[in-house]
Design an enzyme around this catalytic site. Structure first.
Site, PDB file in Angstrom:
ATOM      1  N   THR A 286       0.845  -1.133   0.144  1.00 22.51           N
ATOM      2  CA  THR A 286      -0.072   0.237  -0.077  1.00 22.51           C
ATOM      3  C   THR A 286       0.738   1.371   0.126  1.00 22.51           C
ATOM      4  O   THR A 286       1.503   1.456   0.889  1.00 22.51           O
ATOM      5  CB  THR A 286      -0.739   0.024   1.205  1.00 22.51           C
ATOM      6  OG1 THR A 286      -1.767  -1.245   1.220  1.00 22.51           O
ATOM      7  CG2 THR A 286      -1.789   1.249   1.203  1.00 22.51           C
TER       8      THR A 286
ATOM      9  N   GLU B 290      -6.322 -10.121   7.470  1.00 20.26           N
ATOM     10  CA  GLU B 290      -5.601 -10.932   8.291  1.00 20.26           C
ATOM     11  C   GLU B 290      -6.766 -11.897   8.980  1.00 20.26           C
ATOM     12  O   GLU B 290      -7.761 -11.342   9.425  1.00 20.26           O
ATOM     13  CB  GLU B 290      -4.771 -10.390   9.353  1.00 20.26           C
ATOM     14  CG  GLU B 290      -3.602  -9.805   8.385  1.00 20.26           C
ATOM     15  CD  GLU B 290      -2.653  -9.110   9.357  1.00 20.26           C
ATOM     16  OE1 GLU B 290      -2.571  -9.476  10.778  1.00 20.26           O
ATOM     17  OE2 GLU B 290      -2.057  -7.973   9.194  1.00 20.26           O
TER      18      GLU B 290
ATOM     19  N   ASN C 178     -10.025   2.113   2.195  1.00 24.49           N
ATOM     20  CA  ASN C 178      -9.426   2.005   3.667  1.00 24.49           C
ATOM     21  C   ASN C 178     -10.019   2.996   4.418  1.00 24.49           C
ATOM     22  O   ASN C 178     -10.536   3.086   5.662  1.00 24.49           O
ATOM     23  CB  ASN C 178      -8.272   1.736   3.952  1.00 24.49           C
ATOM     24  CG  ASN C 178      -7.482   0.247   3.921  1.00 24.49           C
ATOM     25  OD1 ASN C 178      -8.442  -0.579   3.411  1.00 24.49           O
ATOM     26  ND2 ASN C 178      -6.425   0.207   4.124  1.00 24.49           N
TER      27      ASN C 178
ATOM     28  N   CYS D 101      -2.892  -1.893   9.088  1.00 25.13           N
ATOM     29  CA  CYS D 101      -3.288  -1.202   7.918  1.00 25.13           C
ATOM     30  C   CYS D 101      -4.192  -0.074   8.118  1.00 25.13           C
ATOM     31  O   CYS D 101      -3.678   1.253   7.695  1.00 25.13           O
ATOM     32  CB  CYS D 101      -4.024  -2.038   6.781  1.00 25.13           C
ATOM     33  SG  CYS D 101      -2.899  -3.171   6.321  1.00 25.13           S
TER      34      CYS D 101
HETATM   35  P1  NAD Z   1       4.797  -7.600   7.038  1.00 24.47           P
HETATM   36  O1  NAD Z   1       5.612  -6.679   7.626  1.00 24.47           O
HETATM   37  O2  NAD Z   1       4.040  -8.729   7.413  1.00 24.47           O
HETATM   38  O3  NAD Z   1       5.612  -8.163   5.540  1.00 24.47           O
HETATM   39  C1  NAD Z   1       6.397  -7.205   5.073  1.00 24.47           C
HETATM   40  C2  NAD Z   1       7.920  -8.352   4.720  1.00 24.47           C
HETATM   41  O4  NAD Z   1       8.695  -7.557   3.906  1.00 24.47           O
HETATM   42  C3  NAD Z   1       8.685  -8.431   5.762  1.00 24.47           C
HETATM   43  O5  NAD Z   1       8.841 -10.018   6.070  1.00 24.47           O
HETATM   44  C4  NAD Z   1      10.172  -8.168   5.772  1.00 24.47           C
HETATM   45  O6  NAD Z   1      11.081  -8.531   6.201  1.00 24.47           O
HETATM   46  C5  NAD Z   1      10.157  -7.971   4.077  1.00 24.47           C
HETATM   47  N1  NAD Z   1      11.062  -7.003   3.407  1.00 24.47           N
HETATM   48  C6  NAD Z   1      11.081  -5.633   3.995  1.00 24.47           C
HETATM   49  N2  NAD Z   1      12.151  -5.086   3.131  1.00 24.47           N
HETATM   50  C7  NAD Z   1      12.427  -6.174   2.263  1.00 24.47           C
HETATM   51  C8  NAD Z   1      13.346  -5.865   1.388  1.00 24.47           C
HETATM   52  N3  NAD Z   1      14.111  -4.654   0.880  1.00 24.47           N
HETATM   53  N4  NAD Z   1      13.677  -7.018   0.425  1.00 24.47           N
HETATM   54  C9  NAD Z   1      12.951  -8.107   0.978  1.00 24.47           C
HETATM   55  N5  NAD Z   1      11.924  -8.172   1.756  1.00 24.47           N
HETATM   56  C10 NAD Z   1      11.671  -7.186   2.750  1.00 24.47           C
HETATM   57  O7  NAD Z   1       3.822  -6.534   5.938  1.00 24.47           O
HETATM   58  P2  NAD Z   1       2.481  -6.884   5.586  1.00 24.47           P
HETATM   59  O8  NAD Z   1       1.426  -7.089   6.343  1.00 24.47           O
HETATM   60  O9  NAD Z   1       2.621  -8.161   4.480  1.00 24.47           O
HETATM   61  O10 NAD Z   1       2.293  -5.895   4.444  1.00 24.47           O
HETATM   62  C11 NAD Z   1       2.800  -5.720   3.298  1.00 24.47           C
HETATM   63  C12 NAD Z   1       2.447  -4.383   2.531  1.00 24.47           C
HETATM   64  O11 NAD Z   1       0.892  -4.809   2.283  1.00 24.47           O
HETATM   65  C13 NAD Z   1       2.018  -3.178   3.327  1.00 24.47           C
HETATM   66  O12 NAD Z   1       2.199  -2.048   2.503  1.00 24.47           O
HETATM   67  C14 NAD Z   1       0.564  -3.312   3.770  1.00 24.47           C
HETATM   68  O13 NAD Z   1       0.136  -1.876   4.102  1.00 24.47           O
HETATM   69  C15 NAD Z   1       0.083  -3.753   2.665  1.00 24.47           C
HETATM   70  N6  NAD Z   1      -1.275  -4.643   3.227  1.00 24.47           N
HETATM   71  C16 NAD Z   1      -1.412  -5.446   4.290  1.00 24.47           C
HETATM   72  C17 NAD Z   1      -2.385  -6.041   4.543  1.00 24.47           C
HETATM   73  C18 NAD Z   1      -2.461  -6.729   5.778  1.00 24.47           C
HETATM   74  O14 NAD Z   1      -3.631  -7.266   6.226  1.00 24.47           O
HETATM   75  N7  NAD Z   1      -1.408  -6.965   6.456  1.00 24.47           N
HETATM   76  C19 NAD Z   1      -3.605  -6.020   3.816  1.00 24.47           C
HETATM   77  C20 NAD Z   1      -3.576  -5.328   2.498  1.00 24.47           C
HETATM   78  C21 NAD Z   1      -2.269  -4.531   2.502  1.00 24.47           C
END
Ligand code: NAD
Length: 459
Positions: A121, A155, A208, A260
């Protein structure tokens, strides 16, 4: 198709597993070595129903791999998804450092044409930023395109949300590029919306923000219901039947949390400010949400005659049911306030206790909901796990020093609680309200209020 997913968190891991399940070859990349090692051992770094089985099945069939080597992932793939975290910076702005770092990594490894799809996002305009970073860092003269494909999974139901999304948004620079991504999602047979990149980025934030607005709106209505003697469950039901409104996100309670909504709303307010528009509506949404835990604790203070020296049992720590995610969980605010006022806190959560210990080391953790009720002055429901709806309330009450229950998620029927001998405090509901399916109003309309104002006007 050969796919690389960078960032193996809630979004990346679920996306990678689902694409592999659809028959693609998927390499999931993460810079966190311990996470990658955990996944290679067949263990899940997060709790998400159905995920472990799906990952195991696809690893066994050699369609899903995990690595820390971004170069390997990029070289072996045609389509690269960016799914790294985009947390909030202090001023509410989105911290895009992980996205930029990922774009640099992709640029250095690109050996032929790639479609780079941003699933994180990100604020409107980030597609152009990623394009610039890749242009500046690429080592070979290869073409690429940037697509925005925002993620809407929740989630706790992430697999189902990914398999059956309400819509798939694909923001692409032209129809040919969009078709590459459409092809990937086609087996899901879900509605797809093709837009330009900026509109796709904006759709995520606007969605959102609207969901958060519904939550704060119903909480504001609940606060009025409390004063007026109306039942917010019946009000929400009446509102939700209206097709213009819909029933989702009209559950009054402690407000929204999680990784989020809070950060995305702060980011949208910040983006709007940057563009010269003050988003007053969204600022009010944030304020109402921030007030809910304080109102809840305030009620506890009032009913218990102060919190100093009181023992409070908390049921539910995760920011919502079916997850172990503690990011911006309401439990953190509620427990923080209770501790600040000198209460002793015991807590139970079906899966989030381990994560909670890192954030809330000062409290006592219980093995069951019944243990958390042992000898407490009051219990508080903070997360609406199904398990809590099915508790033997007689046994629960026997364990408590005083049968006082504050329900921050409105999971019990006030009349039943009264019959069981609880002193029960829901949110936005009269204490003798009927179950939400009960016919007729929960209690007499606030006729005195209406009569008083009518008489005043007549006088
Ligand atoms: P998260 O923190 O669970 O996972 C992110 C991952 O990225 C981590 O494992 C981290 O180690 C890895 N990472 C960070 N920098 C990196 C790099 N340079 N190279 C490789 N890996 C790297 O995050 P998430 O909850 O999966 O969210 C990811 C994105 O999706 C965010 O922008 C979030 O806003 C969006 N999003 C999340 C949800 C949700 O419910 N969690 C829903 C929709 C959108």
């Amino acid at each position: 198709m050969n796919i690389c997913v960078i960032g193996t968190g809630y979004v990346g891991l679920v996306t990678g597993a689902v694409f592999a399940d659809l028959g693609n070859d998927v390499i999931c990349v993460d810079k966190d070595t311990s996470k990658v090692n955990t996944l290679r051992r067949g263990k899940m770094p997060i709790f998400e129903p159905g995920l472990e089985e799906m990952v195991a099945r696809n690893v066994e069939d050699a369609r899903l791999w995990f690595t820390t080597d971004i170069g390997d992932g990029v070289r072996k793939s045609d389509v690269i998804f960016i799914a790294v975290g985009t947390p909030s910076a202090q001023n509410g702005e989105s911290d895009l450092s992980a996205v930029v770092e990922t774009a640099e990594g992709i640029a250095r490894s690109m050996d032929r044409y790639k479609v780079i799809v941003n699933k994180s996002t990100v604020p409107v305009g980030t597609g152009d930023l990623v394009r610039d970073v890749i242009e500046q860092n690429k080592l070979r003269d290869v073409e690429f395109d940037i697509v925005s494909n925002p993620e809407f999974l929740r989630e706790g139901s992430a697999i189902a949300d990914t398999l059956y999304p309400d819509r798939i948004v694909i923001g692409a620079p032209n129809g040919n590029v969009a078709m590459r991504v459409v092809e990937l999602y086609a087996p899901l047979e879900r509605p797809m919306l093709i837009t330009d990149v900026r509109s796709a980025e904006m759709i995520k934030y606007a969605s959102n923000a609207f969901v958060a607005t519904k939550v704060s709106f119903i909480n504001a209505i609940a606060n009025i219901c409390e004063k007026a003697g109306a039942d917010v469950l019946q009000v929400a039901k009446g509102m939700g039947c209206d097709t213009r409104i819909g029933p989702a996100f009209l559950g009054a309670g402690l407000g929204y949390g999680g990784s989020c909504l809070g950060k995305d709303i702060s980011c949208l307010i910040h983006t709007a400010d940057d563009l010269g528009y003050e988003f007053k509506l969204l600022k009010a949404v944030v304020d109402i949400n921030a007030e809910q835990p304080g109102r809840f604790v305030g009620r506890m203070r009032e009913i218990l005659g102060g919190l100093e020296g009181k023992t409070i049992g908390i049921l539910g720590l995760a920011f919502k049911p079916n997850t172990d995610d503690m990011r911006d969980a309401r439990s953190i605010q509620v427990i923080g306030m209770l501790l600040a006022e000198g209460a002793h806190v015991k807590a139970y959560d079906p899966v989030a206790s381990e994560n909670a210990r890192n954030i809330l080391p000062q409290i006592e953790y219980s093995e069951t909901a019944y243990d958390a009720a042992d000898g407490v002055d009051a219990l508080a429901i903070v997360t609406e796990w199904n398990e809590f709806k099915l508790l033997n309330l007689e046994s629960l009450k026997e364990r408590m020093a005083r049968p006082i229950l504050f329900d921050g998620r409105n999971i019990y029927d006030p009349q039943r609680m009264k019959k069981l001998g609880f002193d029960y405090y829901p949110i936005g509901r009269p204490r003798n309200a009927r179950g939400c399916n009960g016919a007729g109003p929960a209690e007499a309309a606030p006729s005195q209020l209406v009569r008083k104002s009518a008489l005043e006007k007549a006088a």
